[in-house]
Write a protein that holds these residues in place. Structure first.
Motif, mmCIF file in Angstrom:
data_model
loop_
_atom_site.group_PDB
_atom_site.id
_atom_site.type_symbol
_atom_site.label_atom_id
_atom_site.label_comp_id
_atom_site.label_asym_id
_atom_site.label_seq_id
_atom_site.Cartn_x
_atom_site.Cartn_y
_atom_site.Cartn_z
ATOM 1 N N LEU A 187 13.990 -18.620 2.394
ATOM 2 C CA LEU A 187 14.713 -19.546 3.277
ATOM 3 C C LEU A 187 16.206 -19.238 3.379
ATOM 4 N N PRO A 188 16.950 -19.104 2.277
ATOM 5 C CA PRO A 188 18.369 -18.759 2.438
ATOM 6 C C PRO A 188 18.599 -17.371 3.025
ATOM 7 N N TRP A 189 17.715 -16.412 2.730
ATOM 8 C CA TRP A 189 17.893 -15.069 3.301
ATOM 9 C C TRP A 189 17.833 -15.143 4.827
ATOM 10 N N HIS A 190 16.845 -15.828 5.346
ATOM 11 C CA HIS A 190 16.720 -15.918 6.799
ATOM 12 C C HIS A 190 17.784 -16.833 7.401
ATOM 13 N N ARG A 191 18.275 -17.803 6.648
ATOM 14 C CA ARG A 191 19.392 -18.608 7.153
ATOM 15 C C ARG A 191 20.614 -17.720 7.382
ATOM 16 N N LYS A 192 20.924 -16.876 6.425
ATOM 17 C CA LYS A 192 22.065 -15.979 6.568
ATOM 18 C C LYS A 192 21.820 -14.956 7.673
ATOM 19 N N PHE A 193 20.615 -14.460 7.767
ATOM 20 C CA PHE A 193 20.239 -13.507 8.805
ATOM 21 C C PHE A 193 20.457 -14.122 10.190
ATOM 22 N N PRO B 111 18.302 -21.327 19.909
ATOM 23 C CA PRO B 111 17.463 -22.525 20.014
ATOM 24 C C PRO B 111 16.275 -22.426 19.068
ATOM 25 N N TYR B 112 15.680 -23.555 18.758
ATOM 26 C CA TYR B 112 14.488 -23.515 17.908
ATOM 27 C C TYR B 112 13.247 -23.834 18.728
ATOM 28 N N TRP B 113 12.159 -23.192 18.341
ATOM 29 C CA TRP B 113 10.859 -23.396 18.988
ATOM 30 C C TRP B 113 9.989 -24.229 18.058
ATOM 31 N N ASP B 114 9.752 -25.467 18.435
ATOM 32 C CA ASP B 114 8.862 -26.342 17.677
ATOM 33 C C ASP B 114 7.434 -26.055 18.122
ATOM 34 N N TRP B 115 6.774 -25.174 17.406
ATOM 35 C CA TRP B 115 5.430 -24.742 17.773
ATOM 36 C C TRP B 115 4.361 -25.792 17.486
ATOM 37 N N THR B 116 4.727 -26.908 16.870
ATOM 38 C CA THR B 116 3.762 -28.007 16.738
ATOM 39 C C THR B 116 3.666 -28.800 18.034
ATOM 40 N N ARG B 117 4.696 -28.712 18.900
ATOM 41 C CA ARG B 117 4.724 -29.457 20.159
ATOM 42 C C ARG B 117 4.508 -28.555 21.366
ATOM 43 N N ASN B 118 5.167 -27.426 21.400
ATOM 44 C CA ASN B 118 4.994 -26.458 22.488
ATOM 45 C C ASN B 118 4.036 -25.382 22.003
ATOM 46 N N PHE C 72 13.395 -22.772 13.715
ATOM 47 C CA PHE C 72 12.578 -23.954 13.426
ATOM 48 C C PHE C 72 12.232 -24.029 11.940
ATOM 49 N N ILE C 73 11.927 -22.895 11.324
ATOM 50 C CA ILE C 73 11.688 -22.878 9.876
ATOM 51 C C ILE C 73 12.933 -23.359 9.139
ATOM 52 N N ASP C 74 14.101 -22.939 9.596
ATOM 53 C CA ASP C 74 15.357 -23.381 8.994
ATOM 54 C C ASP C 74 15.540 -24.892 9.161
ATOM 55 N N LEU C 75 15.186 -25.404 10.328
ATOM 56 C CA LEU C 75 15.251 -26.850 10.562
ATOM 57 C C LEU C 75 14.304 -27.590 9.616
ATOM 58 N N LEU C 76 13.131 -27.037 9.375
ATOM 59 C CA LEU C 76 12.191 -27.673 8.448
ATOM 60 C C LEU C 76 12.763 -27.714 7.032
ATOM 61 N N TRP C 77 13.464 -26.668 6.620
ATOM 62 C CA TRP C 77 14.128 -26.691 5.314
ATOM 63 C C TRP C 77 15.157 -27.824 5.271
ATOM 64 N N SER C 78 15.911 -27.969 6.340
ATOM 65 C CA SER C 78 16.903 -29.045 6.419
ATOM 66 C C SER C 78 16.234 -30.417 6.327
ATOM 67 N N ARG C 79 15.096 -30.572 7.004
ATOM 68 C CA ARG C 79 14.363 -31.840 6.939
ATOM 69 C C ARG C 79 13.823 -32.089 5.535
ATOM 70 N N TRP C 80 13.350 -31.042 4.880
ATOM 71 C CA TRP C 80 12.853 -31.180 3.504
ATOM 72 C C TRP C 80 13.980 -31.641 2.580
ATOM 73 N N GLN C 81 15.172 -31.087 2.755
ATOM 74 C CA GLN C 81 16.319 -31.478 1.924
ATOM 75 C C GLN C 81 16.670 -32.949 2.118
#
Length: 288
Positions: A61-67, A85-92, A228-237
């Motif tokens: 997660l932090p590696w891809h955040r920095k990337f 932008p983020y792609w919410d693949w649970t909705r689209n 979107f994966i990064d957003l999920l990490w933020s939501r988990w926090q």
């Protein structure tokens, strides 16, 4: 200045054009291919020896955040109105929904060779030639939904199951960890594929083509997916205040993971930054 990352489905026509044009400019300059090469270099499975920084490890997660931050910085030097932008693949979740439109990422590949023929990243437009990869293919490929052996994208229920785990990661800190948010969202599940592909991993497989493997950055959807994966990490926090990156200290000498994973206050290669320093993104960007 703190900027905003938005749901790709909310972008205006102008937003889409600016984002696409900034990506094409990075590609023209040769900068984009350096991001592809970096991801290939750090795509180290846990079946290999040596340090794992980008995948199958706590620092996924932090590696891809920095990337993402580095790519975003490059885009904003081209056009400072652009963010990823983020792609919410649970909705689209269909092959014809955003972001698979002609003015954004284009659609799936043709049946004969999976070559993407629509959108600004189609090889025939002359602006998106694959120059860094694990094969000699020069054109972008996709197989949305896996036409021969169809699979579906992860659901909101799949995401909720990952978000519910209150611990960031657990030993053995790799693809076999049965507990911990990191591995549940990265998506290394038990059993055999395709059932074992969860969340992040399942999306890569659903897109197919270049998105399968270390050269996945060749498909611009990589960035929307990882945002979107990064957003999920933020939501988990937010859901688990006080929970933080693990391991806090490096695995001890004699541990099979000694020297193979990055602890919370160790430098995360190839950068001089630690996972702890990347836990809070609020000084860089926010999510709408």
């Amino acid at each position: 200045m703190v900027y905003t990352r938005r749901d790709v489905s909310t972008l205006t026509r102008s937003d889409r054009r600016r984002f696409v044009n900034a990506l094409l400019e990075l590609k023209r300059r040769g900068e984009y291919d350096e991001f592809v090469r970096m991801h290939i270099e750090y795509y180290v499975p846990d079946g290999e020896t040596g340090l794992r920084a980008a995948h199958m490890a706590p620092s996924f997660l932090p590696w891809h955040r920095k990337f993402l931050l580095d790519l975003e910085g490059a885009l904003r030097r081209v056009d400072d109105s652009v963010s990823v932008p983020y792609w919410d693949w649970t909705r689209n979740a269909s092959a014809t929904a955003v972001p698979w439109t002609g003015d954004l990422l284009g659609g799936t590949g043709r049946a004969s060779d999976r070559q993407v023929m629509t959108g600004p990243f189609a090889y025939r437009n002359g602006k998106w030639t694959i120059k860094a990869g694990v094969t000699d293919t020069r054109y972008l490929t996709r197989d949305l939904g896996r036409s021969a052996k169809p699979i579906t994208l992860p659901t909101a229920k799949d995401v909720s199951a990952a978000l519910a785990d209150p611990v960031y990661d657990t030993a053995p800190w790799n693809s076999t960890s049965t507990k911990g948010f990191r591995n549940k969202v990265e998506g290394w599940g038990p059993g055999r594929p395709p059932a074992s592909w969860r969340n992040h991993n399942r999306v890569h497989r659903w897109v197919g083509g270049h998105m399968v493997g270390g050269a996945s950055v060749n498909d611009p959807v990589f960035w929307l997916h990882h945002a979107f994966i990064d957003l999920l990490w933020s939501r988990w926090q937010r859901r688990h205040p006080g929970a933080r990156y693990l391991p806090d200290k490096p695995p001890a000498q004699g541990d099979a993971q000694h020297g193979r994973v990055v602890a919370r206050q160790e430098s995360l290669p190839p950068w001089d930054v630690t996972p702890r320093e990347l836990e809070d993104h609020s000084r860089f960007y926010r999510y709408a």
